[in-house]
Structure formats: structure tokens, C-alpha cells
Design an enzyme around this catalytic site. Sequence first.
Site, PDB file in Angstrom:
ATOM      1  N   LYS A 250      -4.022  -9.865  -5.899  1.00 24.70           N
ATOM      2  CA  LYS A 250      -5.243 -10.052  -5.120  1.00 24.70           C
ATOM      3  C   LYS A 250      -6.370  -9.142  -5.640  1.00 24.70           C
ATOM      4  CE  LYS A 250      -5.903  -7.911  -1.068  1.00 24.70           C
ATOM      5  NZ  LYS A 250      -6.897  -7.640  -0.030  1.00 24.70           N
TER       6      LYS A 250
ATOM      7  N   LYS B   5       0.837  -1.213   0.000  1.00 23.87           N
ATOM      8  CA  LYS B   5       0.000   0.000   0.000  1.00 23.87           C
ATOM      9  C   LYS B   5       0.860   1.248   0.000  1.00 23.87           C
ATOM     10  CE  LYS B   5      -4.440  -1.686   1.551  1.00 23.87           C
ATOM     11  NZ  LYS B   5      -5.604  -1.542   2.387  1.00 23.87           N
TER      12      LYS B   5
ATOM     13  N   LYS C 113     -11.031  -4.072  -3.513  1.00 19.16           N
ATOM     14  CA  LYS C 113     -12.131  -3.139  -3.794  1.00 19.16           C
ATOM     15  C   LYS C 113     -11.642  -1.756  -4.195  1.00 19.16           C
ATOM     16  CE  LYS C 113     -13.334  -3.403   0.945  1.00 19.16           C
ATOM     17  NZ  LYS C 113     -12.076  -3.259   1.639  1.00 19.16           N
TER      18      LYS C 113
HETATM   19  N1  AQP Z   1      -9.127 -10.984  -2.724  1.00 19.68           N
HETATM   20  C1  AQP Z   1      -9.537 -11.477  -1.560  1.00 19.68           C
HETATM   21  N2  AQP Z   1      -9.761 -12.797  -1.404  1.00 19.68           N
HETATM   22  C2  AQP Z   1     -10.187 -13.285  -0.217  1.00 19.68           C
HETATM   23  N3  AQP Z   1     -10.416 -12.520   0.874  1.00 19.68           N
HETATM   24  C3  AQP Z   1     -10.197 -11.196   0.759  1.00 19.68           C
HETATM   25  N4  AQP Z   1     -10.313 -10.176   1.628  1.00 19.68           N
HETATM   26  C4  AQP Z   1      -9.963  -9.016   1.006  1.00 19.68           C
HETATM   27  N5  AQP Z   1      -9.622  -9.267  -0.265  1.00 19.68           N
HETATM   28  C5  AQP Z   1      -9.749 -10.612  -0.449  1.00 19.68           C
HETATM   29  C6  AQP Z   1     -10.763 -10.320   2.994  1.00 19.68           C
HETATM   30  O1  AQP Z   1     -11.849  -9.422   3.202  1.00 19.68           O
HETATM   31  C7  AQP Z   1     -11.814  -8.951   4.549  1.00 19.68           C
HETATM   32  C8  AQP Z   1     -11.951  -7.478   4.567  1.00 19.68           C
HETATM   33  O2  AQP Z   1     -10.815  -6.890   3.989  1.00 19.68           O
HETATM   34  P1  AQP Z   1     -10.528  -5.375   4.278  1.00 19.68           P
HETATM   35  O3  AQP Z   1     -11.542  -4.547   3.650  1.00 19.68           O
HETATM   36  O4  AQP Z   1     -10.416  -5.141   5.738  1.00 19.68           O
HETATM   37  O5  AQP Z   1      -9.114  -5.106   3.717  1.00 19.68           O
HETATM   38  P2  AQP Z   1      -8.301  -5.694   2.538  1.00 19.68           P
HETATM   39  O6  AQP Z   1      -7.868  -7.060   2.876  1.00 19.68           O
HETATM   40  O7  AQP Z   1      -7.234  -4.685   2.233  1.00 19.68           O
HETATM   41  O8  AQP Z   1      -9.387  -5.747   1.371  1.00 19.68           O
HETATM   42  P3  AQP Z   1      -9.366  -5.060  -0.031  1.00 19.68           P
HETATM   43  O9  AQP Z   1     -10.626  -5.420  -0.743  1.00 19.68           O
HETATM   44  O10 AQP Z   1      -8.081  -5.358  -0.722  1.00 19.68           O
HETATM   45  O11 AQP Z   1      -9.459  -3.527   0.358  1.00 19.68           O
HETATM   46  P4  AQP Z   1      -8.548  -2.339  -0.077  1.00 19.68           P
HETATM   47  O12 AQP Z   1      -8.616  -2.317  -1.586  1.00 19.68           O
HETATM   48  O13 AQP Z   1      -9.143  -1.132   0.538  1.00 19.68           O
HETATM   49  O14 AQP Z   1      -7.181  -2.620   0.433  1.00 19.68           O
HETATM   50  C9  AQP Z   1     -10.506  -9.458   5.166  1.00 19.68           C
HETATM   51  O15 AQP Z   1     -10.801 -10.576   5.948  1.00 19.68           O
HETATM   52  C10 AQP Z   1      -9.686  -9.851   3.971  1.00 19.68           C
HETATM   53  O16 AQP Z   1      -8.786 -10.881   4.271  1.00 19.68           O
END
Ligand code: AQP
Length: 333
Positions: free
Chosen positions: A197, A111, A200
Site C-alpha cells: 500500500k 505496523k 505517507k
Molecule cells: N494507499 C491508499 N489507498 C487508498 N486509500 C488510502 N488511505 C491511506 N492509504 C491509502 C486512506 O486514507 C485515509 C487516511 O488514512 P490514515 O492517515 O488515517 O491512515 P493510514 O491508512 O495508515 O494511511 P497511511 O498513509 O498509510 O499513513 P501511515 O503511513 O501513517 O500509516 C483512510 O481512509 C485510509 O483508508
Amino acid sequence: MQTIFSGIQPSGVPTIGNYIGAMKQFVDLQNDFDCYFCVVDEHAITVPQKRLELRQQIRGLAALYLAVGLDPAKVTLFIQSEVPAHTEGAWLVQCNTYIGELERMTQFKDKSAKNEKQGVSAALLTYPPLMVADIVLYHAHLVPVGEDQRQHLELTRDFVERFNNRYGENGPILTLPEAKFVKEGARVMSLAEPTQKMSKSDKNVKGFISMLDEPAVIRKKIKSAVTDSSGVIEYDPENKPGVSNLLSIYAACTGESIASLVARYEGKGYGEFKTDLGEAVVGLLEPIQEKYHAWMASEELDTILDTGAEKARAVSNKTLNQMKNAMGLGRKK
Ligand code: AQP
């Protein structure tokens, strides 16, 4: 009864990655555990957010938690910034965490590289201690998360052991949590770059399926998902990351095993496979979207969040006071 804590950042509309890796298991767990599910908005602001969009996404995420089937009578649903013990607890965690531990976190490296141009906030580095506080404040035994959170969970366990060793003269103060990963789809990959990965906040909207994407958009995104030129549907993440990712999504959305899907699509082309997968994802998300819109229009959503915050404040303040007492802060009470 054992306790569960998990959170999702309102940093965009949740993707099917968030659903498969995290939310889906929350629904199954709510009957057997004392569950705390949180909209972790203070985590979301570690990178710049648009104020009004953020506010919409916070309430929207709460509505989605309910739309996927969480029962407010069974779980405590709340917004992190409405429970001050989280940030206060994070300070106590930071005072017992080393910079080296935080700099090693791959999510920090990823990040901070992505946000280099606009400046990397100090909070991006101290995000994991806030997550540690989220978990320990509720004495969580289990934390259902996707694979990407494995390292943060290990940091949480190291912290709890250190804290209990340092301050727990009369026995452990904090509960040692364990991560709980799903079997199928713990790491859903981007549709556009299947070695990355699915996220969102990805700038490339073709990379993810948001839980609120229209059916036509879902079908289109799946149709244009990156695969390979071999035309064979088999599970081989190393050599065929695109097709393997689609197989995992298919399996997670329908409950059919990857082996059975591979057998069913033997000799068939990617076109048919992608059309069927599109229908499976639409079939999963359409009823969730309907419920989401009903919750968004309902005042009951706010009552649920008020009740959740009140309960979370009571529980977390108790642990926070135990931590402060153990560390010798304030006056003895
Ligand atoms: N690609 C993924 N596959 C499986 N699990 C996922 N999680 C996120 N992406 C995947 C799981 O979703 C939960 C919430 O995640 P988060 O919003 O707290 O943060 P993150 O992991 O950083 O998710 P994003 O979607 O990638 O958000 P951004 O883009 O804002 O960084 C967690 O349990 C995570 O493991």
C-alpha cells in the site's frame, strides 16, 4: 440528514493514496451529509513522531482538507486532541473489546513489525478502539475510508452491536456505521513496491507522491515507478501490479475509466503513458497546493478549527455521557 465521520493521521504529508481513497470523496459528500472531518493526531502518536514536525503536519493537514474543497460552512473540521471525549470514549470501548480482536488486526501486525526495533507501543494495539470512539461519538452512519480500513470498520460494527446488546435495555444507544469505499483507487499501491500500500510514512520517498510534492518531483517519481518488461498497458493487478496501479491512479485523477485509458494507450509505450500521467497528477495537485499555501498563511484556518472543536466537543460529550450512563459510571444524572 445522515452523519459522516472520517479522519486522517498527520503522520506525514498526505499522499495521493489518502486523497484518492479518502479526501476526494469527502468533497462530494459534504453537500448531502452532516460531516465531521478530523485531524486524528492522537492516532499519529501510536508510533514515534518528531514533535515540531507533527505540529506542522497537524495544521498542514487541516489546510489541505480546506484546499481540496471542503467548505467550513458545511462541514465540522477539527483536531482530535482538542476534543477530550475521544480518548475518554476509547477507554469505554476498550472495556468492551477483546484482546484477541485487536491482535487480529492486520494494520497492528504490519505496523508492529515495522516498529519492532524502537519498541511497539501499547497504543498501537489499542488504536482501533480509539477509532471506534471517533466514529460512535458522532453517531456516524457512514465512514468514507480506503480499503485498508475495512477491518477496523468491521470491528466498529461488532463493538456497536455488542454495546447496544449489553447496555441498550431501552433501545440502541449507538448508531451502527457503514464503511463507504471509492470504486476506483480504494487501495493505491506504492510506486516503488506495487504490491504494498502507498503510505505517507514510507521511508522510501520514491514509493509515494505527497500532495505537496513539487511538479518536477511528481514527474520524476512517476517516471521511475516500477512497472514490468512486457511494455503492454493493460489492467491486471495480479500479474502487472505496477502498470495496473498507475492505471488506477490515472483513472482516479482524471475521471476517465480504466477501460478507456487501456484503449487509448493500446500500442503505446510506458514512456508516453507515464509522461501523460505525470501531467495529470500535476494538473490535479497544483491548484490544491496553491490553496494550501493560502490557508496556511491565513488566521481564518485557526478560527475554523476553534469553531469545529467547539461543536465537536458539544456533540461528542453528549454521546459520551449517554455511554457512561448506560454503563453505570458516576452518579445518575
Ligand atoms: N494507499 C491508499 N489507498 C487508498 N486509500 C488510502 N488511505 C491511506 N492509504 C491509502 C486512506 O486514507 C485515509 C487516511 O488514512 P490514515 O492517515 O488515517 O491512515 P493510514 O491508512 O495508515 O494511511 P497511511 O498513509 O498509510 O499513513 P501511515 O503511513 O501513517 O500509516 C483512510 O481512509 C485510509 O483508508
